[in-house]
Design a protein around this motif. Structure first.
Motif, mmCIF file in Angstrom:
data_model
loop_
_atom_site.group_PDB
_atom_site.id
_atom_site.type_symbol
_atom_site.label_atom_id
_atom_site.label_comp_id
_atom_site.label_asym_id
_atom_site.label_seq_id
_atom_site.Cartn_x
_atom_site.Cartn_y
_atom_site.Cartn_z
ATOM 1 N N ILE A 941 47.144 51.929 37.389
ATOM 2 C CA ILE A 941 47.598 50.693 36.287
ATOM 3 C C ILE A 941 48.283 49.700 37.504
ATOM 4 O O ILE A 941 48.154 48.516 37.376
ATOM 5 N N GLN A 942 49.255 50.232 38.236
ATOM 6 C CA GLN A 942 49.929 49.365 39.119
ATOM 7 C C GLN A 942 49.068 48.359 40.076
ATOM 8 O O GLN A 942 49.350 47.449 40.651
ATOM 9 N N SER A 943 47.852 48.946 40.415
ATOM 10 C CA SER A 943 47.025 48.363 41.170
ATOM 11 C C SER A 943 46.595 46.997 40.562
ATOM 12 O O SER A 943 45.811 46.187 41.503
ATOM 13 N N GLY A 944 46.566 46.924 39.383
ATOM 14 C CA GLY A 944 45.757 45.779 38.747
ATOM 15 C C GLY A 944 44.252 45.769 38.453
ATOM 16 O O GLY A 944 43.713 44.766 38.438
ATOM 17 N N CYS A 945 43.865 47.186 38.469
ATOM 18 C CA CYS A 945 42.211 47.235 38.279
ATOM 19 C C CYS A 945 41.671 47.230 36.740
ATOM 20 O O CYS A 945 40.645 46.897 36.627
ATOM 21 N N MET A 946 42.614 47.164 35.812
ATOM 22 C CA MET A 946 42.339 47.423 34.404
ATOM 23 C C MET A 946 41.434 46.149 34.085
ATOM 24 O O MET A 946 40.245 46.263 33.597
ATOM 25 N N PRO A 947 41.801 44.784 34.296
ATOM 26 C CA PRO A 947 40.929 43.831 33.782
ATOM 27 C C PRO A 947 39.567 43.570 34.306
ATOM 28 O O PRO A 947 38.531 43.336 33.818
ATOM 29 N N LEU A 948 39.650 44.011 35.734
ATOM 30 C CA LEU A 948 38.235 43.851 36.456
ATOM 31 C C LEU A 948 37.483 45.188 35.896
ATOM 32 O O LEU A 948 36.056 45.046 35.767
ATOM 33 N N LEU A 949 37.830 46.474 35.743
ATOM 34 C CA LEU A 949 37.062 47.369 35.124
ATOM 35 C C LEU A 949 36.694 47.102 33.854
ATOM 36 O O LEU A 949 35.261 47.222 33.576
ATOM 37 N N PHE A 950 37.394 46.321 33.060
ATOM 38 C CA PHE A 950 36.822 45.965 31.606
ATOM 39 C C PHE A 950 35.754 44.870 31.882
ATOM 40 O O PHE A 950 34.490 44.710 31.186
ATOM 41 N N ALA A 951 35.879 43.862 32.964
ATOM 42 C CA ALA A 951 34.799 42.982 33.134
ATOM 43 C C ALA A 951 33.513 43.793 33.622
ATOM 44 O O ALA A 951 32.407 43.220 32.988
ATOM 45 N N TYR A 952 33.946 44.943 34.345
ATOM 46 C CA TYR A 952 32.708 45.539 34.794
ATOM 47 C C TYR A 952 31.966 46.106 33.455
ATOM 48 O O TYR A 952 30.679 46.231 33.606
ATOM 49 N N ILE A 953 32.666 46.612 32.513
ATOM 50 C CA ILE A 953 32.249 47.198 31.341
ATOM 51 C C ILE A 953 31.144 46.257 30.373
ATOM 52 O O ILE A 953 30.235 46.395 29.926
ATOM 53 N N ARG A 954 31.756 44.846 30.538
ATOM 54 C CA ARG A 954 31.161 43.989 30.120
ATOM 55 C C ARG A 954 29.863 43.305 30.791
ATOM 56 O O ARG A 954 28.648 43.098 29.959
ATOM 57 N N ASN A 955 29.690 43.066 31.864
ATOM 58 C CA ASN A 955 28.711 42.498 32.758
ATOM 59 C C ASN A 955 28.179 43.296 33.868
ATOM 60 O O ASN A 955 27.178 42.827 34.393
ATOM 61 N N GLY A 956 28.512 44.329 34.031
ATOM 62 C CA GLY A 956 28.025 45.269 35.252
ATOM 63 C C GLY A 956 26.509 45.741 34.598
ATOM 64 O O GLY A 956 26.062 45.430 33.962
ATOM 65 N N THR A 957 26.262 46.166 36.019
ATOM 66 C CA THR A 957 24.792 47.155 35.829
ATOM 67 C C THR A 957 25.047 48.401 34.994
ATOM 68 O O THR A 957 26.132 48.609 35.083
ATOM 69 N N PRO A 958 24.096 48.949 34.558
ATOM 70 C CA PRO A 958 24.479 50.252 33.718
ATOM 71 C C PRO A 958 25.214 51.236 34.631
ATOM 72 O O PRO A 958 26.213 51.906 33.909
ATOM 73 N N ASP A 959 24.946 51.481 35.686
ATOM 74 C CA ASP A 959 25.735 52.601 36.665
ATOM 75 C C ASP A 959 27.019 52.277 36.572
ATOM 76 O O ASP A 959 28.139 53.015 36.607
ATOM 77 N N VAL A 960 27.242 50.642 36.982
ATOM 78 C CA VAL A 960 28.713 50.194 37.015
ATOM 79 C C VAL A 960 29.220 50.421 35.740
ATOM 80 O O VAL A 960 30.778 50.655 35.883
ATOM 81 N N ARG A 961 28.722 50.133 34.636
ATOM 82 C CA ARG A 961 29.613 50.253 33.417
ATOM 83 C C ARG A 961 30.097 51.684 33.112
ATOM 84 O O ARG A 961 30.838 51.822 32.634
ATOM 85 N N TYR A 962 29.046 52.744 33.494
ATOM 86 C CA TYR A 962 29.385 53.891 33.223
ATOM 87 C C TYR A 962 30.476 54.399 34.027
ATOM 88 O O TYR A 962 31.548 54.913 33.298
ATOM 89 N N LEU A 963 30.591 54.128 35.193
ATOM 90 C CA LEU A 963 31.652 54.585 36.217
ATOM 91 C C LEU A 963 32.932 53.636 35.559
ATOM 92 O O LEU A 963 34.277 54.576 35.920
ATOM 93 N N ALA A 964 32.940 52.398 35.344
ATOM 94 C CA ALA A 964 34.063 51.861 34.749
ATOM 95 C C ALA A 964 34.613 52.492 33.663
ATOM 96 O O ALA A 964 35.902 52.691 33.251
ATOM 97 N N ALA A 965 33.862 52.748 32.562
ATOM 98 C CA ALA A 965 34.246 53.382 31.440
ATOM 99 C C ALA A 965 34.982 54.653 31.686
ATOM 100 O O ALA A 965 35.804 55.109 30.812
ATOM 101 N N ARG A 966 34.428 55.617 32.764
ATOM 102 C CA ARG A 966 35.058 56.906 32.982
ATOM 103 C C ARG A 966 36.459 56.666 33.350
ATOM 104 O O ARG A 966 37.320 57.237 33.081
ATOM 105 N N THR A 967 36.610 55.501 34.440
ATOM 106 C CA THR A 967 38.038 55.048 34.839
ATOM 107 C C THR A 967 38.904 55.086 33.486
ATOM 108 O O THR A 967 40.142 55.345 33.508
#
Length: 972
Positions: A941-967
């Motif tokens: 959380i301190q790394s600041g990855c959360m907003p980008l992972l949510f962006a991946y879930i919205r706009n990424g490829t299916p594989d990227v969405r899946y991996l971001a959702a797991r995180t």
């Protein structure tokens, strides 16, 4: 309506022939068509076929099968009805008339010979009770008899008797047709006997007293053929002119030559035998093998002597034809000169009597002019023969002969339309004579001394005038000339155009429009010659205004699409002359699509073609550059080229053999490579091989510009590999060794490219080869006075050593040693974070991270800081390698604290901001691995990855969405 020539022309031009044939029904379906309609169609076809200029169009539209079907149907229906004067009789009459007219075409004769039962049907028509039908069928048989493939079929079908019967007609045209047919048929031994049985000799004796001198001439020829057929025996098979020529043995040639040597006083061999022997030799001399045999038999002198002594016109014709055929081969022309053939040819032309002679006179003069043209054509002794021919008076003879022939042809053209078919043979003979006379002059014209009398003659006006005469296959109404004559006129004028007086005459006589019209013919040779002449006119600035650019340039552009190299070259030359320093013409050429064919031709194998194409491309490029400058001043803006089009033009110019175009291409490519919005991968795909070629140029400016482009493009990893594959290493080493202070920029650019190449691991095997190592050492020695060169060489050597070490680590050939990470860090610092070697470092780091034994040492020596540096690169290739390396280290729990404390997670977040799909996949995978390895959620959380992972879930490829959702789920 079709009785009028004007109406016929309009009907044909409007595409009426296919419609007319469709009304008669397709072949095989004619019985379903109304009988009276078929009769009207047959009548219309007969009227069209009667006009010589429409015969070819009828044949091309497949009128022949339709006519035969109509005839067959009408004959069947006539047999079923007993009414003598029914409309069916008229249908047969008109169809047979059309067939008789079309049979004058050689193509029709060959097709009829190949069609089962066609000639039998025509012979059947000749036995009709209708006199007109008999006459039309006999005309067809007479014309078919001139074709060797039809003769036996005519005899087997019983066509000789009706043919002989029609010979007694009072019509001079029919008499001439029959007597020529008999002369041809008599050359077949079997048919010769049949002709005698059918009364052929009695007919010929009658025709010897005919009113027409032409009929009398051919009656003598036919009579001689009948007499000589048995005397010649098996040699007779070589006499027909349309027989396939085959190599013969020495015995056959010796027998024929022996007949030439016999004098009339001897009495053993008649004049007909000598005439046919001369004709057989003329036929055989089309073959190079047979020409050699004639010389081995010492037959040239007897042939020329017989031509000098001959009184019979047809014997003169055959001897002169043989001389003309032999003169085609340059090595035998000296033999003809020794036999004094040249004075004989000139004397024959000098004695021309066009008024009193018939078609045989035209044939003799045509062969004499052809012989003169052949002897004067290209070859080692061509100039000497041209000079000797002029000394014999050839030019003084040919010029008036051309004038009188032209006048006779014009007189024939003035004949009424109903008489034109009767003089068709005369028109064809005059046209052939006109062609050969013009050709002979064209072959004499390359000699400078011969040009002056031709240009000063009034005949030159006639030559120019003939360019504009409408042409037809067998002549036309106003003294027209064939396309072949126009071709020879163009060749003659092309030679004479070296004299300014000739160019002035062309302009004053309005030849420009004629040349433009000739660019629209389907004959490539004619279009080529017309374009060459236009190019010569356009070389004179004041004549350019007489040439309509809007009308001419599109036609010249079309010429570039021809598969013929001569046509392409002629079109390019004319375009270059007409567009040079002419903004309006350049714009017209661009709109006509000149760029695409020019790009292809600039890469052609013919050096002259590609050089001219590159020159034209240069003009277009420079015109656009000038127009852009004008736009900046508030003017211009009409000449526009797309960036891809411009790039292709530069690449094509570079691949040509035109050194001036090389300079423009090199500078143009350098400008494109250094532009702020340059698409370097696209430039590399299109022009890299061209730039390597330009790097080999001899001009320093071209070298420098090409090396500038190569230095920019060599920053791309794929280009570095391609340069080695294309052999650019040797070129760059050559340029790096260029001496002199003035060439410092060339050396610098070459070393820049070499350093980029040396930073790519894929090139190590080439760089470590013995040849390259030797050349690098040689540079160190020869350029020891150049400190800048020495520093560059040291940098290349370090790069080779470093990358070689990195390759060892990548291949796990050795474990990570102390100091390796520091060496990699120094390498990145020296070369830059965006360099190719930085990519190699990232790739090596990924390999180290995958090997657990190396991880601790890598982290301890500052490896994470190295990856942080690589993550800030602007190069996607470096970022990808860095992301893979971070992903590899994420799999080791022992490194998680270092990633958190030393900024590795922050670097991952920085990379996550990229829109590159492959990079996003690696980043998402890295975070997913961290969750699998149970990294503390607080660190993530301190790394600041959360907003980008949510962006991946919205706009990424299916594989990227899946991996971001797991995180995200891990951190809930």
């Amino acid at each position: 309506m079709l009785s009028s020539p004007t109406a016929q022309l309009g009907f044909v031009n409007a595409g009426g022939i296919p419609t007319l044939l469709a009304m008669a029904g397709e072949p095989g379906t004619a019985p379903g068509t109304a009988p009276r309609l078929r009769g009207e169609v047959a009548k219309s076809l007969a009227l069209l076929a009667h006009a010589p200029e429409h015969k070819v169009a009828l044949y091309r539209h497949r009128a022949l099968p339709v006519l035969l079907e109509v005839l067959e149907t009408a004959l069947i229906e006539t047999d079923e009805r007993t009414v003598r004067h029914s409309h069916l009789i008229h249908t047969v009459r008109h169809a047979s008339s059309a067939l008789g007219s079309l049979s004058a075409l050689p193509e029709v004769q060959l097709e009829l010979a190949s069609m089962s039962g066609a000639i039998t049907s025509i012979v059947r028509l000749s036995r009709s009770r209708d006199p007109d039908t008999q006459r039309h069928a006999a005309r067809a048989i007479g014309r078919l008899a001139g074709n060797a493939q039809c003769q036996r079929q005519i005899g087997n079908a019983g066509g000789l008797r009706p043919l002989i019967k029609c010979g007694y007609s009072r019509s001079t045209e029919m008499q001439l047709l029959v007597v020529r047919a008999v002369a041809n048929l008599a050359l077949d031994p079997e048919l010769s006997a049949l002709l005698e049985n059918e009364g052929g000799n009695q007919l010929l004796n009658t025709l010897l007293r005919a009113a027409s001198s032409e009929v009398v001439h051919w009656a003598r020829v036919a009579q001689g053929n009948l007499e000589a057929a048995s005397a010649l025996g098996p040699l007779i098979r070589h006499c027909p002119e349309d027989n396939a020529v085959e190599p013969v043995d020495m015995m056959t040639m010796s027998a024929l030559v022996s007949h030439l040597r016999v004098t009339p006083a001897d009495g053993r061999v008649g004049s007909s035998v000598r005439r046919l022997s001369a004709g057989a030799i003329a036929n055989l001399l089309v073959s190079a093998h047979n020409q050699r045999l004639l010389l081995d038999c010492n037959g040239v002198k007897p042939l020329v002597s017989l031509a000098q002594e001959a009184v019979e016109p047809e014997l003169q014709v055959q001897c002169m034809r043989a001389v003309a055929n032999l003169a085609v081969t340059p090595e035998y022309r000296t033999n003809l000169l020794q036999a004094r053939a040249l004075p004989l040819i000139v004397q024959t032309l000098r004695g021309a009597q066009l008024h009193e002679g018939g078609t045989h006179t035209f044939a003799l003069l045509s062969h004499a002019a052809r012989a003169l043209g052949n002897m004067s054509a290209d070859g080692d002794v061509a100039a000497a023969i041209q000079h000797k021919a002029a000394a014999e008076g050839a030019i003084a003879v040919l010029l008036p002969l051309l004038k009188s022939t032209r006048e006779h042809l014009q007189d024939c053209g003035k004949a009424e339309s109903e008489h034109r078919a009767k003089i068709a043979d005369r028109v064809a003979g005059l046209d052939e004579l006109l062609r050969e006379t013009t050709r002979a002059l064209a072959k004499l014209a390359p000699l400078k001394a011969n040009q002056r009398p031709m240009v000063e003659s009034d005949t030159l006006h006639l030559v120019i005038e003939m360019l504009s005469a409408e042409f037809g296959r067998e002549g036309a109404a106003s003294g027209a000339v064939s396309l072949g004559v126009k071709q020879e006129c163009l060749e003659l004028l092309g030679c004479l155009a070296e004299m300014p007086e000739c160019l002035a005459l062309l302009i004053s006589n309005g030849a420009v429009q004629s040349l433009i019209a000739l660019l629209q013919t389907s004959a490539v040779e004619t279009e080529t010659a017309a374009a060459e002449l236009l190019a010569k006119l356009a070389q004179v600035k004041e004549y350019q205004a007489q040439i309509s650019a809007s009308e001419t340039l599109p036609l010249l552009v079309e010429l570039l699409h021809r598969p013929n190299a001569a046509a392409q070259l002629a079109g390019l030359r004319a375009l270059n002359e007409l567009t040079f320093d002419n903004h309006g013409s350049q714009l017209i050429a661009l709109k006509a699509g000149v760029v695409v064919p020019c790009i292809e031709l600039a890469r052609a194998g013919d050096a002259t073609v590609n050089s001219n194409a590159a020159t034209l491309l240069c003009q277009m490029v420079l015109a656009e550059a000038a127009d852009r400058s004008a736009v900046a001043s508030g003017f211009g803006g009409k000449v526009k080229l797309g960036s891809e089009e411009r790039l292709s033009m530069f690449a094509a110019m570079a691949m040509s053999s035109n050194t001036e175009a090389h300079s423009v291409a090199a500078m143009g490519l350098a400008t494109m490579c250094n532009a702020a919005d340059a698409n370097l991968p696209a430039i590399a795909r299109t022009a890299l091989s061209a730039l390597v070629r330009l790097g080999r140029a001899t001009q320093p400016d071209t070298q420098a510009a090409a090396l500038d482009s190569i230095a920019v493009l060599s920053e791309l990893p794929d280009v570095q590999v391609d340069l080695v594959r294309m052999g650019a290493l040797r070129v760059l080493l050559d340029r790096a060794a260029t001496p002199g202070a003035r060439n410092a920029d060339i050396r610098s650019l070459a070393f820049t490219a070499l350093k980029h190449i040396a930073s790519n691991g894929a090139n190590m095997s080439a760089l470590r080869s013995a040849e390259i190592r030797h050349r690098l050492k040689g540079l160190t020695t020869t350029m020891r006075e150049e400190p800048v060169v020495q520093r560059d060489l040291e940098a290349i050597e370090r790069s080779i050593q470093t990358v070689s070490s990195l390759l060892e680590l990548q291949g796990r050939q050795r474990p990570l040693r102390a100091g390796d990470v520091a060496a990699m860090t120094e390498c990145v610092r020296s070369a830059g974070v965006d360099s190719s070697i930085a990519r190699e470092v990232g790739h090596t780091s990924a390999a180290v991270g995958a090997h657990m034994a190396n991880v601790d040492l890598f982290v301890a020596e500052g490896g994470i800081e190295l990856l942080n540096t690589l993550a800030r690169s602007r190069s996607i290739a470096v970022q990808l390698e860095c992301a893979q390396a971070l992903e590899a280290f994420c799999r080791s729990r022992e490194v998680h604290r270092a990633l958190h404390k030393q900024g590795g997670l922050v670097s991952l977040v920085h990379l996550a901001r990229s829109q590159q799909p492959e990079l996003q996949t690696h980043v998402a995978t890295a975070f997913s691995v961290l969750t699998d390895e149970q990294m503390p959620r607080t660190w993530l959380i301190q790394s600041g990855c959360m907003p980008l992972l949510f962006a991946y879930i919205r706009n990424g490829t299916p594989d990227v969405r899946y991996l971001a959702a797991r995180t995200i789920l891990y951190m809930r």
